[in-house]
Design a protein around this motif. Sequence first.
Motif, PDB file in Angstrom:
ATOM      1  N   ALA A 141      20.923  43.192  38.487  1.00  0.00           N
ATOM      2  CA  ALA A 141      19.639  43.819  38.787  1.00  0.00           C
ATOM      3  C   ALA A 141      18.919  43.067  39.900  1.00  0.00           C
ATOM      4  O   ALA A 141      18.334  43.676  40.807  1.00  0.00           O
ATOM      5  N   LYS A 142      18.962  41.748  39.834  1.00  0.00           N
ATOM      6  CA  LYS A 142      18.326  40.952  40.883  1.00  0.00           C
ATOM      7  C   LYS A 142      19.001  41.198  42.229  1.00  0.00           C
ATOM      8  O   LYS A 142      18.325  41.400  43.252  1.00  0.00           O
ATOM      9  N   LYS A 143      20.321  41.197  42.251  1.00  0.00           N
ATOM     10  CA  LYS A 143      21.054  41.441  43.500  1.00  0.00           C
ATOM     11  C   LYS A 143      20.740  42.819  44.070  1.00  0.00           C
ATOM     12  O   LYS A 143      20.691  43.007  45.284  1.00  0.00           O
ATOM     13  N   GLY A 144      20.510  43.784  43.185  1.00  0.00           N
ATOM     14  CA  GLY A 144      20.200  45.135  43.636  1.00  0.00           C
ATOM     15  C   GLY A 144      18.784  45.300  44.147  1.00  0.00           C
ATOM     16  O   GLY A 144      18.478  46.306  44.786  1.00  0.00           O
ATOM     17  N   GLY A 145      17.912  44.343  43.849  1.00  0.00           N
ATOM     18  CA  GLY A 145      16.548  44.381  44.385  1.00  0.00           C
ATOM     19  C   GLY A 145      15.470  44.736  43.390  1.00  0.00           C
ATOM     20  O   GLY A 145      14.317  44.952  43.781  1.00  0.00           O
ATOM     21  N   ALA A 146      15.790  44.782  42.101  1.00  0.00           N
ATOM     22  CA  ALA A 146      14.742  45.004  41.100  1.00  0.00           C
ATOM     23  C   ALA A 146      13.714  43.877  41.208  1.00  0.00           C
ATOM     24  O   ALA A 146      14.058  42.738  41.512  1.00  0.00           O
ATOM     25  N   ASN A 147      12.448  44.212  40.955  1.00  0.00           N
ATOM     26  CA  ASN A 147      11.433  43.159  41.051  1.00  0.00           C
ATOM     27  C   ASN A 147      10.840  42.762  39.707  1.00  0.00           C
ATOM     28  O   ASN A 147       9.904  41.968  39.652  1.00  0.00           O
ATOM     29  N   ARG A 148      11.424  43.284  38.614  1.00  0.00           N
ATOM     30  CA  ARG A 148      11.007  42.853  37.286  1.00  0.00           C
ATOM     31  C   ARG A 148      12.105  43.194  36.285  1.00  0.00           C
ATOM     32  O   ARG A 148      12.860  44.144  36.498  1.00  0.00           O
ATOM     33  N   LEU A 149      12.191  42.406  35.222  1.00  0.00           N
ATOM     34  CA  LEU A 149      13.161  42.661  34.168  1.00  0.00           C
ATOM     35  C   LEU A 149      12.446  42.942  32.859  1.00  0.00           C
ATOM     36  O   LEU A 149      11.423  42.336  32.550  1.00  0.00           O
ATOM     37  N   GLU A 150      13.009  43.870  32.088  1.00  0.00           N
ATOM     38  CA  GLU A 150      12.702  43.931  30.662  1.00  0.00           C
ATOM     39  C   GLU A 150      13.967  43.473  29.957  1.00  0.00           C
ATOM     40  O   GLU A 150      15.032  44.074  30.115  1.00  0.00           O
ATOM     41  N   LEU A 151      13.862  42.405  29.206  1.00  0.00           N
ATOM     42  CA  LEU A 151      15.022  41.837  28.526  1.00  0.00           C
ATOM     43  C   LEU A 151      15.021  42.253  27.065  1.00  0.00           C
ATOM     44  O   LEU A 151      14.018  42.116  26.361  1.00  0.00           O
ATOM     45  N   CYS A 152      16.170  42.760  26.618  1.00  0.00           N
ATOM     46  CA  CYS A 152      16.300  43.164  25.221  1.00  0.00           C
ATOM     47  C   CYS A 152      17.710  42.869  24.743  1.00  0.00           C
ATOM     48  O   CYS A 152      18.560  42.410  25.505  1.00  0.00           O
ATOM     49  N   GLY A 153      17.952  43.098  23.493  1.00  0.00           N
ATOM     50  CA  GLY A 153      19.292  43.073  22.946  1.00  0.00           C
ATOM     51  C   GLY A 153      19.680  44.496  22.581  1.00  0.00           C
ATOM     52  O   GLY A 153      18.821  45.363  22.392  1.00  0.00           O
ATOM     53  N   ASN A 154      20.967  44.767  22.528  1.00  0.00           N
ATOM     54  CA  ASN A 154      21.468  46.025  21.948  1.00  0.00           C
ATOM     55  C   ASN A 154      20.882  47.295  22.575  1.00  0.00           C
ATOM     56  O   ASN A 154      20.359  48.169  21.866  1.00  0.00           O
ATOM     57  N   LEU A 155      21.002  47.408  23.882  1.00  0.00           N
ATOM     58  CA  LEU A 155      20.492  48.603  24.551  1.00  0.00           C
ATOM     59  C   LEU A 155      21.121  49.886  24.021  1.00  0.00           C
ATOM     60  O   LEU A 155      20.515  50.954  24.080  1.00  0.00           O
ATOM     61  N   ILE A 156      22.332  49.773  23.512  1.00  0.00           N
ATOM     62  CA  ILE A 156      23.048  50.958  23.049  1.00  0.00           C
ATOM     63  C   ILE A 156      22.319  51.652  21.900  1.00  0.00           C
ATOM     64  O   ILE A 156      22.509  52.839  21.660  1.00  0.00           O
ATOM     65  N   ILE A 157      21.448  50.927  21.194  1.00  0.00           N
ATOM     66  CA  ILE A 157      20.633  51.539  20.137  1.00  0.00           C
ATOM     67  C   ILE A 157      19.150  51.539  20.513  1.00  0.00           C
ATOM     68  O   ILE A 157      18.274  51.540  19.660  1.00  0.00           O
ATOM     69  N   GLY A 158      18.880  51.514  21.804  1.00  0.00           N
ATOM     70  CA  GLY A 158      17.506  51.598  22.275  1.00  0.00           C
ATOM     71  C   GLY A 158      16.818  50.277  22.488  1.00  0.00           C
ATOM     72  O   GLY A 158      15.681  50.234  22.943  1.00  0.00           O
ATOM     73  N   GLY A 159      17.507  49.184  22.147  1.00  0.00           N
ATOM     74  CA  GLY A 159      16.961  47.855  22.394  1.00  0.00           C
ATOM     75  C   GLY A 159      16.327  47.226  21.156  1.00  0.00           C
ATOM     76  O   GLY A 159      15.630  47.892  20.396  1.00  0.00           O
ATOM     77  N   THR A 160      16.605  45.939  20.973  1.00  0.00           N
ATOM     78  CA  THR A 160      15.971  45.139  19.934  1.00  0.00           C
ATOM     79  C   THR A 160      15.593  43.791  20.554  1.00  0.00           C
ATOM     80  O   THR A 160      15.907  43.523  21.720  1.00  0.00           O
ATOM     81  N   THR A 161      14.936  42.948  19.792  1.00  0.00           N
ATOM     82  CA  THR A 161      14.523  41.639  20.290  1.00  0.00           C
ATOM     83  C   THR A 161      15.755  40.829  20.711  1.00  0.00           C
ATOM     84  O   THR A 161      16.700  40.696  19.935  1.00  0.00           O
ATOM     85  N   PRO A 162      15.751  40.267  21.916  1.00  0.00           N
ATOM     86  CA  PRO A 162      16.897  39.477  22.375  1.00  0.00           C
ATOM     87  C   PRO A 162      16.895  38.078  21.758  1.00  0.00           C
ATOM     88  O   PRO A 162      15.897  37.639  21.184  1.00  0.00           O
ATOM     89  N   SER A 163      18.011  37.390  21.909  1.00  0.00           N
ATOM     90  CA  SER A 163      18.085  36.009  21.428  1.00  0.00           C
ATOM     91  C   SER A 163      17.366  35.071  22.395  1.00  0.00           C
ATOM     92  O   SER A 163      17.175  35.386  23.582  1.00  0.00           O
ATOM     93  N   ILE A 164      16.974  33.927  21.884  1.00  0.00           N
ATOM     94  CA  ILE A 164      16.350  32.904  22.725  1.00  0.00           C
ATOM     95  C   ILE A 164      17.326  32.417  23.782  1.00  0.00           C
ATOM     96  O   ILE A 164      16.959  32.210  24.946  1.00  0.00           O
TER      97      ILE A 164
END
Length: 250
Positions: A19-42
């Motif tokens: 995402a950074k290489k592609g030029g995104a200027n912000r991230l939303e970090l999550c776990g398990n996107l395949i189920i819509g996202g959950t809290t990611p690990s530390i």
Amino acid sequence: MKHYCLEACVDSVQSAINAKKGGANRLELCGNLIIGGTTPSIGLFEEVKKQTHMETRVLIRPRFGDFCYTEEEFQVILRDIDRFVALGADGIVTGMLKEDGSLHVERMKEVMEHAKGCKVTLHRAFDVCCDPNKTLEQAKELGIHTILTSGQADCCVEGVELIKQLIKKAENQIEILIGSGVNKKVIEVVYEKTKGTSYHMSGKEVLQSQMIYRKEGVPMGLSSFSEFEIWQTKEEKIREAVFVLKRLIG
């Protein structure tokens, strides 16, 4: 002069790097996107920050499913917010509703207190609330920075009329972040109709596992999901979206 935001939703270190290489200027970090996202690990959060040094907002969602949480689940949410704020998260992405579909204002007030000045995004719980216009006003009063929405539709193209209304009613007091189905073509269509400048996308592609030996018929979760497919943000899809945004907005 208007500025755009392209937030990439990622659930792995490699997706964040792409995402950074592609030029995104912000991230939303999550776990398990395949189920819509959950809290990611530390560990995931720390490695993503180490590798990208990007503004990173962390999804706080303790489980798959609806956004009506028990008291115990809410305490988990607050603990996770405390932990990620202490670790240097740039923002928190969360949301909770009452049984009647209204925003749980009392709990969101506690979220704002625990965020300690971090930007807070009200995620797509907004898209299943019973009154989006009232919820927008409540979000303003709470001091929420961003609402992530598809316009209460499956895809943001289908929700453009509500998105357009929300952007107008936001009065530049709150960012309306357009998500669900976003790609370079969708941005063209939605921008023309709404003049929205903030977009949220995963830009994912499905990669095949590096496993040569594959034991079939032993799913680790839902049998409808292949254990030998990996979702990953594709750099080129992000870059194409950024190109469109620069052309349309600058």
